[in-house]
Motif scaffolding. Sequence first.
Motif, PDB file in Angstrom:
ATOM      1  N   VAL A  60       0.872  -1.179   0.000  1.00 23.37           N
ATOM      2  CA  VAL A  60       0.000   0.000   0.000  1.00 23.37           C
ATOM      3  C   VAL A  60       0.903   1.222   0.000  1.00 23.37           C
ATOM      4  O   VAL A  60       1.719   1.404   0.901  1.00 23.37           O
ATOM      5  N   ARG A  61       0.787   2.050  -1.013  1.00 24.29           N
ATOM      6  CA  ARG A  61       1.715   3.164  -1.186  1.00 24.29           C
ATOM      7  C   ARG A  61       1.538   4.234  -0.111  1.00 24.29           C
ATOM      8  O   ARG A  61       0.561   4.232   0.642  1.00 24.29           O
ATOM      9  N   ALA A  62       2.487   5.170  -0.086  1.00 26.73           N
ATOM     10  CA  ALA A  62       2.518   6.201   0.953  1.00 26.73           C
ATOM     11  C   ALA A  62       1.250   7.048   0.963  1.00 26.73           C
ATOM     12  O   ALA A  62       0.842   7.554   2.012  1.00 26.73           O
ATOM     13  N   HIS A  63       0.590   7.202  -0.193  1.00 24.47           N
ATOM     14  CA  HIS A  63      -0.610   8.039  -0.271  1.00 24.47           C
ATOM     15  C   HIS A  63      -1.796   7.438   0.470  1.00 24.47           C
ATOM     16  O   HIS A  63      -2.759   8.140   0.772  1.00 24.47           O
ATOM     17  N   GLY A  64      -1.736   6.132   0.743  1.00 25.23           N
ATOM     18  CA  GLY A  64      -2.856   5.472   1.401  1.00 25.23           C
ATOM     19  C   GLY A  64      -3.935   5.051   0.414  1.00 25.23           C
ATOM     20  O   GLY A  64      -3.894   5.404  -0.771  1.00 25.23           O
ATOM     21  N   ILE A  65      -4.902   4.294   0.903  1.00 30.37           N
ATOM     22  CA  ILE A  65      -6.008   3.812   0.069  1.00 30.37           C
ATOM     23  C   ILE A  65      -7.319   3.962   0.840  1.00 30.37           C
ATOM     24  O   ILE A  65      -7.322   4.266   2.035  1.00 30.37           O
ATOM     25  N   THR A  66      -8.420   3.731   0.150  1.00 32.14           N
ATOM     26  CA  THR A  66      -9.735   3.829   0.789  1.00 32.14           C
ATOM     27  C   THR A  66     -10.027   2.557   1.581  1.00 32.14           C
ATOM     28  O   THR A  66      -9.445   1.498   1.308  1.00 32.14           O
ATOM     29  N   PRO A  67     -10.934   2.620   2.560  1.00 30.67           N
ATOM     30  CA  PRO A  67     -11.322   1.406   3.292  1.00 30.67           C
ATOM     31  C   PRO A  67     -11.884   0.329   2.369  1.00 30.67           C
ATOM     32  O   PRO A  67     -11.663  -0.867   2.592  1.00 30.67           O
ATOM     33  N   THR A  68     -12.599   0.742   1.327  1.00 31.14           N
ATOM     34  CA  THR A  68     -13.170  -0.223   0.377  1.00 31.14           C
ATOM     35  C   THR A  68     -12.063  -0.976  -0.353  1.00 31.14           C
ATOM     36  O   THR A  68     -12.132  -2.203  -0.534  1.00 31.14           O
ATOM     37  N   GLU A  69     -11.038  -0.244  -0.767  1.00 33.30           N
ATOM     38  CA  GLU A  69      -9.910  -0.883  -1.452  1.00 33.30           C
ATOM     39  C   GLU A  69      -9.167  -1.824  -0.511  1.00 33.30           C
ATOM     40  O   GLU A  69      -8.743  -2.912  -0.913  1.00 33.30           O
ATOM     41  N   ARG A  70      -9.027  -1.420   0.732  1.00 34.43           N
ATOM     42  CA  ARG A  70      -8.337  -2.276   1.698  1.00 34.43           C
ATOM     43  C   ARG A  70      -9.102  -3.584   1.908  1.00 34.43           C
ATOM     44  O   ARG A  70      -8.508  -4.665   1.981  1.00 34.43           O
ATOM     45  N   LYS A  71     -10.421  -3.491   1.992  1.00 32.85           N
ATOM     46  CA  LYS A  71     -11.235  -4.699   2.167  1.00 32.85           C
ATOM     47  C   LYS A  71     -11.110  -5.624   0.963  1.00 32.85           C
ATOM     48  O   LYS A  71     -11.068  -6.851   1.106  1.00 32.85           O
ATOM     49  N   ALA A  72     -11.050  -5.028  -0.231  1.00 34.07           N
ATOM     50  CA  ALA A  72     -10.916  -5.837  -1.446  1.00 34.07           C
ATOM     51  C   ALA A  72      -9.596  -6.599  -1.447  1.00 34.07           C
ATOM     52  O   ALA A  72      -9.539  -7.778  -1.832  1.00 34.07           O
ATOM     53  N   ILE A  73      -8.545  -5.943  -0.998  1.00 34.83           N
ATOM     54  CA  ILE A  73      -7.236  -6.609  -0.943  1.00 34.83           C
ATOM     55  C   ILE A  73      -7.260  -7.713   0.109  1.00 34.83           C
ATOM     56  O   ILE A  73      -6.750  -8.816  -0.104  1.00 34.83           O
ATOM     57  N   GLN A  74      -7.866  -7.423   1.252  1.00 38.38           N
ATOM     58  CA  GLN A  74      -7.932  -8.415   2.326  1.00 38.38           C
ATOM     59  C   GLN A  74      -8.759  -9.633   1.921  1.00 38.38           C
ATOM     60  O   GLN A  74      -8.518 -10.743   2.411  1.00 38.38           O
ATOM     61  N   SER A  75      -9.713  -9.427   1.021  1.00 41.28           N
ATOM     62  CA  SER A  75     -10.557 -10.543   0.563  1.00 41.28           C
ATOM     63  C   SER A  75      -9.850 -11.408  -0.473  1.00 41.28           C
ATOM     64  O   SER A  75     -10.302 -12.515  -0.773  1.00 41.28           O
ATOM     65  N   SER A  76      -8.765 -10.899  -1.034  1.00 39.48           N
ATOM     66  CA  SER A  76      -8.001 -11.666  -2.019  1.00 39.48           C
ATOM     67  C   SER A  76      -6.935 -12.486  -1.302  1.00 39.48           C
ATOM     68  O   SER A  76      -6.900 -12.560  -0.073  1.00 39.48           O
ATOM     69  N   ASP A  77      -6.051 -13.088  -2.078  1.00 34.15           N
ATOM     70  CA  ASP A  77      -4.964 -13.882  -1.496  1.00 34.15           C
ATOM     71  C   ASP A  77      -3.679 -13.076  -1.356  1.00 34.15           C
ATOM     72  O   ASP A  77      -2.595 -13.635  -1.187  1.00 34.15           O
ATOM     73  N   PHE A  78      -3.819 -11.758  -1.438  1.00 33.94           N
ATOM     74  CA  PHE A  78      -2.644 -10.906  -1.285  1.00 33.94           C
ATOM     75  C   PHE A  78      -2.263 -10.757   0.188  1.00 33.94           C
ATOM     76  O   PHE A  78      -3.133 -10.678   1.063  1.00 33.94           O
ATOM     77  N   LYS A  79      -0.961 -10.691   0.418  1.00 31.75           N
ATOM     78  CA  LYS A  79      -0.456 -10.295   1.728  1.00 31.75           C
ATOM     79  C   LYS A  79      -0.218  -8.788   1.681  1.00 31.75           C
ATOM     80  O   LYS A  79       0.527  -8.296   0.839  1.00 31.75           O
ATOM     81  N   ILE A  80      -0.880  -8.049   2.573  1.00 30.67           N
ATOM     82  CA  ILE A  80      -0.766  -6.589   2.561  1.00 30.67           C
ATOM     83  C   ILE A  80       0.492  -6.143   3.297  1.00 30.67           C
ATOM     84  O   ILE A  80       0.759  -6.573   4.417  1.00 30.67           O
ATOM     85  N   ILE A  81       1.248  -5.284   2.645  1.00 24.74           N
ATOM     86  CA  ILE A  81       2.402  -4.634   3.269  1.00 24.74           C
ATOM     87  C   ILE A  81       2.090  -3.143   3.265  1.00 24.74           C
ATOM     88  O   ILE A  81       2.089  -2.502   2.216  1.00 24.74           O
ATOM     89  N   ASP A  82       1.778  -2.611   4.422  1.00 26.68           N
ATOM     90  CA  ASP A  82       1.258  -1.245   4.507  1.00 26.68           C
ATOM     91  C   ASP A  82       2.387  -0.226   4.612  1.00 26.68           C
ATOM     92  O   ASP A  82       3.113  -0.183   5.602  1.00 26.68           O
ATOM     93  N   ALA A  83       2.540   0.585   3.571  1.00 31.29           N
ATOM     94  CA  ALA A  83       3.550   1.642   3.570  1.00 31.29           C
ATOM     95  C   ALA A  83       2.897   3.022   3.598  1.00 31.29           C
ATOM     96  O   ALA A  83       3.514   4.018   3.215  1.00 31.29           O
ATOM     97  N   THR A  84       1.648   3.080   4.066  1.00 26.88           N
ATOM     98  CA  THR A  84       0.968   4.371   4.173  1.00 26.88           C
ATOM     99  C   THR A  84       1.773   5.305   5.067  1.00 26.88           C
ATOM    100  O   THR A  84       2.204   4.915   6.156  1.00 26.88           O
TER     101      THR A  84
END
Length: 575
Positions: free
Chosen positions: A70-94
């Motif tokens: 997740v880039r420094a600019h951040g993302i929306t809660p909806t986008e975060r939920k979509a990523i969490q619902s996938s098989d991606f491992k989130i690395i938060d660089a907000t």
Amino acid sequence: MKVRLAKTAGFCMGVRRAMEITLSEANKGDGKLFTYGPLIHNRQVLDLLRSKGVDVKEDIEAHDKGRIVVRAHGITPTERKAIQSSDFKIIDATCPRVAKVQGIIKQYNTKGYTPVIFGDAHHPEVIGLMGYSQGQGIVISSAEDVTTLPEEKRFVVVSQTTQDVDTYREICSAIKARFPEAVIFDTICDETYTRQKEVRSLAAQVDSMVIVGGYKSGNTMRLYQIARSTGKPAFHIETEGELKDSWFSSAGTVGVTAGASTPNWMIKKVIERLRTMGKRKQSFASLLTKGYQFLVKTNIPDAVGAFSLTYAGLILYRGSAPLIYPILTMLYVYGMHVLNRFLDKEASRYNDPGVALFYAQHKVFLIGTALSGLGGGIIISLYLGLPQFLLFLALTILGLVYSVPIIPWRLGYLGRYAKIKDLPGSKTMAEALAWGTISSLLPVIGWPNPVWPGVLASFLFVSSMCYVRCGLLDILNIQGDLIVGRETLPIALGEERALKLLLSSNAFFGLLLLLSAALKIVSNLGYPLLICFLNSFFYLTAYQKDWVRGGSHLQALAEANLLLAGLFALAWNIL
């Protein structure tokens, strides 16, 4: 032409953090790595990340997998939920400062406040912030937009973290005048404010301004607009190749700043290019500066520092210093440093492009002098005796194989450490041990009844001085080292922990020297040499507290510390 660099030019904290997180993940080689949208607004950096196997992902699908930053600019809660619902491992660089603004909007939105966001509606940060307003947020871009706000609303006011400070103040004043109950937060990043203030100040002191950064970078564009508003000629470029001689035909001094998404190596390339342009005014001071820069590029200051440190170390426990030993150390350090620059030239391309270019242009001369230095060292060590020769030869071989692959990559996990330098944190320790060995241990080989406690104290003094100096340089070079996958001390531990380690090590070895002098293990020279530890504390703290900007100034302080030790020893020996 004289070039003045803004102290705040280059990566901001949030971008630097995002880059370090992303490069660290890329160097792990643990499956596919993506960034959710472009990590930063800099085309050259994105190309670099792509070459490291980091791809940009704009949309998330259910079957996607891998790691995603997740880039420094951040993302929306909806986008975060979509990523969490996938098989991606989130690395938060907000960026933590962006995350703080997100929290403010979320908190006040639940209390019934309507968020008013000053910023660019199409900027990723603002899009992310709007996501936390649950569709209730209003984006404005000027004080005039305040008149369009509905009367019946309660407002909480925030800004995109990289927006113009003066415009935000005007907006806040207009909102307060119309909505006295509005809750206003100052969310523009301190670094943004400092950069903008410095551009105005720097522009007043130079003939023209150059702003380096991506054409899609909002904060870079604002710096450019501020520079132009001062009335001085201002030029926005992405790379040094865009500079034109005609821009600076009458300029004696040019100011340079850069956006928050511009890496150090790009800024350095621009500065190197600018120094060859414009009016050629060869003052005595400029000639001295060029002479010093030439010496730094050849590693001569390192070699002279090694000479001084060896001289001080010998007098510390022996009371005298035959010059043959400092000369031997000087030849070894010069030869090793130059040859390892060639063996590890990838890191130099990013840490110091000017030095990399210098080495490419003077390859034959530098390799020739380096080999001559080592050859001279071998002859001197042979003259001193077989034990000294064998130790010098062993140190030379170890120094040369340090950057050479000795384990095949096909051996899987072990292949990650194909070179000695690939071992996490090995560079700082290896250099310190090598300096300590050749400065303090080699001279006593073959001596009848050496006083080993004094030898050990001298060894620790020399090694600790080198360790702290090398550790600071590793911190300054962290961007380039991350890019090439080198695990130096600050990369292995993290910059903050590495700095604390250097400070605590400096204090420990300083106290050890004080104790050694008090117990008469070493000569009274130990007392004035404590000033060297105080100086190390100063330049480490100067970096930590941001008192001194610019790696070249800090490096000069570190190199001067080695010379200081030699001067103290010389004065003590004479008096």
